[in-house]
Design a protein around this motif. Sequence first.
Motif, PDB file in Angstrom:
ATOM      1  N   GLU A 180      -1.690  -9.315 -11.857  1.00 39.79           N
ATOM      2  CA  GLU A 180      -2.078  -9.585 -13.400  1.00 39.79           C
ATOM      3  C   GLU A 180      -0.856  -8.714 -14.197  1.00 39.79           C
ATOM      4  OE1 GLU A 180      -4.308 -11.747 -14.385  1.00 39.79           O
ATOM      5  OE2 GLU A 180      -4.618 -12.311 -12.238  1.00 39.79           O
ATOM      6  N   PRO A 181      -0.370  -9.285 -15.516  1.00 42.50           N
ATOM      7  CA  PRO A 181       0.165  -8.652 -16.140  1.00 42.50           C
ATOM      8  C   PRO A 181      -0.079  -7.232 -16.585  1.00 42.50           C
ATOM      9  CG  PRO A 181       0.571 -11.013 -16.757  1.00 42.50           C
ATOM     10  CD  PRO A 181      -0.717 -10.756 -15.531  1.00 42.50           C
ATOM     11  N   SER A 182      -1.395  -7.075 -16.660  1.00 41.53           N
ATOM     12  CA  SER A 182      -1.881  -5.803 -17.259  1.00 41.53           C
ATOM     13  C   SER A 182      -1.645  -5.003 -16.153  1.00 41.53           C
ATOM     14  CB  SER A 182      -3.446  -6.054 -17.471  1.00 41.53           C
ATOM     15  OG  SER A 182      -4.067  -6.466 -16.347  1.00 41.53           O
ATOM     16  N   GLU A 183      -1.461  -5.305 -14.905  1.00 40.33           N
ATOM     17  CA  GLU A 183      -1.216  -4.089 -13.757  1.00 40.33           C
ATOM     18  C   GLU A 183       0.331  -3.727 -13.630  1.00 40.33           C
ATOM     19  OE1 GLU A 183      -4.080  -5.057 -10.309  1.00 40.33           O
ATOM     20  OE2 GLU A 183      -3.290  -7.124 -10.923  1.00 40.33           O
ATOM     21  N   TRP A 184       1.120  -4.497 -14.278  1.00 38.08           N
ATOM     22  CA  TRP A 184       2.544  -4.290 -13.818  1.00 38.08           C
ATOM     23  C   TRP A 184       3.219  -2.880 -14.232  1.00 38.08           C
ATOM     24  CZ3 TRP A 184       4.809  -9.477 -16.681  1.00 38.08           C
ATOM     25  CH2 TRP A 184       4.295 -10.500 -15.925  1.00 38.08           C
ATOM     26  N   SER A 185       2.815  -2.452 -15.324  1.00 38.15           N
ATOM     27  CA  SER A 185       3.101  -1.068 -15.599  1.00 38.15           C
ATOM     28  C   SER A 185       2.813   0.143 -14.463  1.00 38.15           C
ATOM     29  CB  SER A 185       2.979  -0.732 -17.062  1.00 38.15           C
ATOM     30  OG  SER A 185       3.439   0.512 -17.489  1.00 38.15           O
ATOM     31  N   ASP A 186       1.398   0.110 -14.478  1.00 41.05           N
ATOM     32  CA  ASP A 186       1.017   1.141 -13.531  1.00 41.05           C
ATOM     33  C   ASP A 186       1.680   0.882 -11.823  1.00 41.05           C
ATOM     34  OD1 ASP A 186      -0.288   2.153 -15.447  1.00 41.05           O
ATOM     35  OD2 ASP A 186      -2.330   1.523 -14.722  1.00 41.05           O
ATOM     36  N   LEU A 187       1.554  -0.477 -11.842  1.00 39.88           N
ATOM     37  CA  LEU A 187       2.287  -0.915 -10.523  1.00 39.88           C
ATOM     38  C   LEU A 187       3.657  -0.363 -10.269  1.00 39.88           C
ATOM     39  CD1 LEU A 187       2.277  -2.569  -7.792  1.00 39.88           C
ATOM     40  CD2 LEU A 187       3.274  -4.530  -9.304  1.00 39.88           C
ATOM     41  N   SER A 188       4.409  -0.459 -11.307  1.00 42.41           N
ATOM     42  CA  SER A 188       5.766   0.241 -11.121  1.00 42.41           C
ATOM     43  C   SER A 188       5.891   1.703 -10.926  1.00 42.41           C
ATOM     44  CB  SER A 188       6.543  -0.357 -12.447  1.00 42.41           C
ATOM     45  OG  SER A 188       7.898   0.518 -12.435  1.00 42.41           O
ATOM     46  N   HIS A 189       5.020   2.347 -11.796  1.00 38.81           N
ATOM     47  CA  HIS A 189       4.701   3.903 -11.910  1.00 38.81           C
ATOM     48  C   HIS A 189       4.356   4.239 -10.408  1.00 38.81           C
ATOM     49  CE1 HIS A 189       5.554   4.607 -15.772  1.00 38.81           C
ATOM     50  NE2 HIS A 189       4.576   4.159 -16.357  1.00 38.81           N
ATOM     51  N   ARG A 190       3.269   3.473  -9.727  1.00 35.67           N
ATOM     52  CA  ARG A 190       2.841   4.049  -8.510  1.00 35.67           C
ATOM     53  C   ARG A 190       4.181   3.795  -7.394  1.00 35.67           C
ATOM     54  NH1 ARG A 190      -2.407   1.828 -10.621  1.00 35.67           N
ATOM     55  NH2 ARG A 190      -3.677   3.734 -10.670  1.00 35.67           N
ATOM     56  N   LEU A 191       4.788   2.624  -7.640  1.00 36.96           N
ATOM     57  CA  LEU A 191       5.870   2.445  -6.501  1.00 36.96           C
ATOM     58  C   LEU A 191       6.848   3.599  -6.665  1.00 36.96           C
ATOM     59  CD1 LEU A 191       6.208  -1.279  -6.837  1.00 36.96           C
ATOM     60  CD2 LEU A 191       5.410  -0.022  -4.646  1.00 36.96           C
ATOM     61  N   ILE A 192       6.985   4.080  -7.922  1.00 42.44           N
ATOM     62  CA  ILE A 192       8.130   4.778  -8.013  1.00 42.44           C
ATOM     63  C   ILE A 192       7.737   6.249  -7.587  1.00 42.44           C
ATOM     64  CG2 ILE A 192       9.482   6.280  -9.850  1.00 42.44           C
ATOM     65  CD1 ILE A 192       9.573   3.549 -11.384  1.00 42.44           C
ATOM     66  N   LEU A 193       6.436   6.590  -7.876  1.00 41.52           N
ATOM     67  CA  LEU A 193       5.913   7.924  -7.698  1.00 41.52           C
ATOM     68  C   LEU A 193       5.758   7.995  -5.875  1.00 41.52           C
ATOM     69  CD1 LEU A 193       2.737   8.226  -9.949  1.00 41.52           C
ATOM     70  CD2 LEU A 193       4.773   9.898  -9.676  1.00 41.52           C
ATOM     71  N   PHE A 194       5.537   6.596  -5.263  1.00 40.39           N
ATOM     72  CA  PHE A 194       5.658   6.702  -3.752  1.00 40.39           C
ATOM     73  C   PHE A 194       6.900   6.934  -3.277  1.00 40.39           C
ATOM     74  CE2 PHE A 194       5.236   3.750  -0.077  1.00 40.39           C
ATOM     75  CZ  PHE A 194       4.496   4.731   0.840  1.00 40.39           C
ATOM     76  N   GLY A 195       7.847   6.341  -3.976  1.00 42.06           N
ATOM     77  CA  GLY A 195       9.269   6.370  -3.513  1.00 42.06           C
ATOM     78  C   GLY A 195       9.886   7.675  -3.645  1.00 42.06           C
ATOM     79  N   ARG A 196       9.483   8.425  -4.502  1.00 38.88           N
ATOM     80  CA  ARG A 196       9.987   9.929  -4.866  1.00 38.88           C
ATOM     81  C   ARG A 196       9.299  10.914  -3.855  1.00 38.88           C
ATOM     82  NH1 ARG A 196       8.965  10.166 -11.085  1.00 38.88           N
ATOM     83  NH2 ARG A 196      10.975   9.215 -12.031  1.00 38.88           N
ATOM     84  N   THR A 197       7.955  10.545  -3.337  1.00 33.01           N
ATOM     85  CA  THR A 197       7.166  11.577  -2.549  1.00 33.01           C
ATOM     86  C   THR A 197       7.058  11.317  -1.261  1.00 33.01           C
ATOM     87  OG1 THR A 197       5.367  10.490  -3.416  1.00 33.01           O
ATOM     88  CG2 THR A 197       6.029  12.365  -4.566  1.00 33.01           C
ATOM     89  N   VAL A 198       6.993  10.155  -0.854  1.00 35.84           N
ATOM     90  CA  VAL A 198       6.451   9.744   0.505  1.00 35.84           C
ATOM     91  C   VAL A 198       7.642   9.083   1.117  1.00 35.84           C
ATOM     92  CG1 VAL A 198       5.076   8.575   2.178  1.00 35.84           C
ATOM     93  CG2 VAL A 198       4.056   9.773  -0.026  1.00 35.84           C
ATOM     94  N   CYS A 199       7.913   7.605   0.662  1.00 38.08           N
ATOM     95  CA  CYS A 199       9.054   6.693   1.167  1.00 38.08           C
ATOM     96  C   CYS A 199      10.277   6.850   0.698  1.00 38.08           C
ATOM     97  CB  CYS A 199       8.412   5.163   0.904  1.00 38.08           C
ATOM     98  SG  CYS A 199       9.385   4.149   1.672  1.00 38.08           S
ATOM     99  N   THR A 200      10.953   8.258   0.687  1.00 42.97           N
ATOM    100  CA  THR A 200      12.138   8.631   0.263  1.00 42.97           C
ATOM    101  C   THR A 200      13.160   7.889   0.587  1.00 42.97           C
ATOM    102  OG1 THR A 200      12.198  10.307   1.519  1.00 42.97           O
ATOM    103  CG2 THR A 200      10.765  10.864  -0.478  1.00 42.97           C
ATOM    104  N   ALA A 201      14.433   7.984  -0.115  1.00 44.58           N
ATOM    105  CA  ALA A 201      15.618   7.251   0.355  1.00 44.58           C
ATOM    106  C   ALA A 201      16.059   7.874   1.889  1.00 44.58           C
ATOM    107  CB  ALA A 201      16.618   7.271  -0.519  1.00 44.58           C
ATOM    108  N   ARG A 202      16.078   9.120   2.009  1.00 49.87           N
ATOM    109  CA  ARG A 202      16.920   9.487   3.097  1.00 49.87           C
ATOM    110  C   ARG A 202      15.692  10.132   4.316  1.00 49.87           C
ATOM    111  NH1 ARG A 202      21.332  13.461   0.368  1.00 49.87           N
ATOM    112  NH2 ARG A 202      22.592  11.970  -0.560  1.00 49.87           N
ATOM    113  N   ASN A 203      14.647  10.483   3.984  1.00 50.53           N
ATOM    114  CA  ASN A 203      13.749  10.808   4.980  1.00 50.53           C
ATOM    115  C   ASN A 203      12.362  10.484   4.787  1.00 50.53           C
ATOM    116  OD1 ASN A 203      15.515  12.529   6.388  1.00 50.53           O
ATOM    117  ND2 ASN A 203      15.500  13.819   4.522  1.00 50.53           N
ATOM    118  N   PRO A 204      12.052   9.071   4.787  1.00 52.97           N
ATOM    119  CA  PRO A 204      10.742   8.330   4.461  1.00 52.97           C
ATOM    120  C   PRO A 204       9.674   9.203   5.326  1.00 52.97           C
ATOM    121  CG  PRO A 204      12.013   6.985   5.512  1.00 52.97           C
ATOM    122  CD  PRO A 204      12.777   7.950   5.428  1.00 52.97           C
ATOM    123  N   ASP A 205       8.440   9.598   5.167  1.00 56.63           N
ATOM    124  CA  ASP A 205       7.789  10.549   5.890  1.00 56.63           C
ATOM    125  C   ASP A 205       6.556   9.386   6.419  1.00 56.63           C
ATOM    126  OD1 ASP A 205       5.995  12.252   6.982  1.00 56.63           O
ATOM    127  OD2 ASP A 205       5.194  13.141   5.332  1.00 56.63           O
TER     128      ASP A 205
END
Length: 222
Positions: A180-205
């Motif tokens: 839903e459009p109302s979810e888009w902003s939070d969805l992006s924030h969560r994907l970014i947080l996940f990418g920074r902390t777990v699914c990182t570029a060099r060493n995905p955990d």
Amino acid sequence: MPRETTQQRSDRIHAEYAVLCRMFPEAICTLDFQTPFQLLVATVLSAQTTDVRVNSVTPELFSNYGTPETLAVANPEHIEDIIHPLGFYHTKSAHIIKLANQIVSDFNGIVPQTMEELTKLAGVGRKTANVVLGDAFDVPGFPVDTHVIRVTGRLRWRTDWRDKHPDPVKVEKEITQYFEPSEWSDLSHRLILFGRTVCTARNPDCESCLLNDTCPSAGHPL
Ligand code: SF4
């Protein structure tokens, strides 16, 4: 023929996103700002650097030049001095002074609230516009950055997952259709947080990742 049908992919995406919601209940913007204008400037400054670094310079920047009117008449060299730690300080200084002038002259000093108008401002692309729309104005926006591209590729949320440099607009269109459009902003924030902390570029955990029982990149067959 893909082994996973569109419906199955949709179901998996929603199940995996539910896990991300539990992992990151606070889907917040990590840039510090008080006004839409300050968020706009901070987002332009965040290109090719981290939000933490941007937050280290914006208190001084905004205490002197926190409005379009004050930034529009700023001395470029003073701005460059303040934002020097961010890199590309010459271009970034020129962009934020120019966009402040555009807001003063073309928008009566008020940050516009449409994609079309925002992307006319200096240094503002679709990603920055989506950040401002979602976080300053509560207008649906799905910023696509390098983390969003990588995570949605590894999870095979997008059909062109083999493409490491896909068109961000295509990614935006494909991923947002599941939400839903109302979810888009939070969805992006969560994907970014996940990418920074777990699914990182060099060493995905992958070993401790809570999505490893469904993630195709961790060996789960589709
Ligand atoms: S299992 Fe690995 S590749 Fe898949 S989402 Fe988790 S960290 Fe990323």
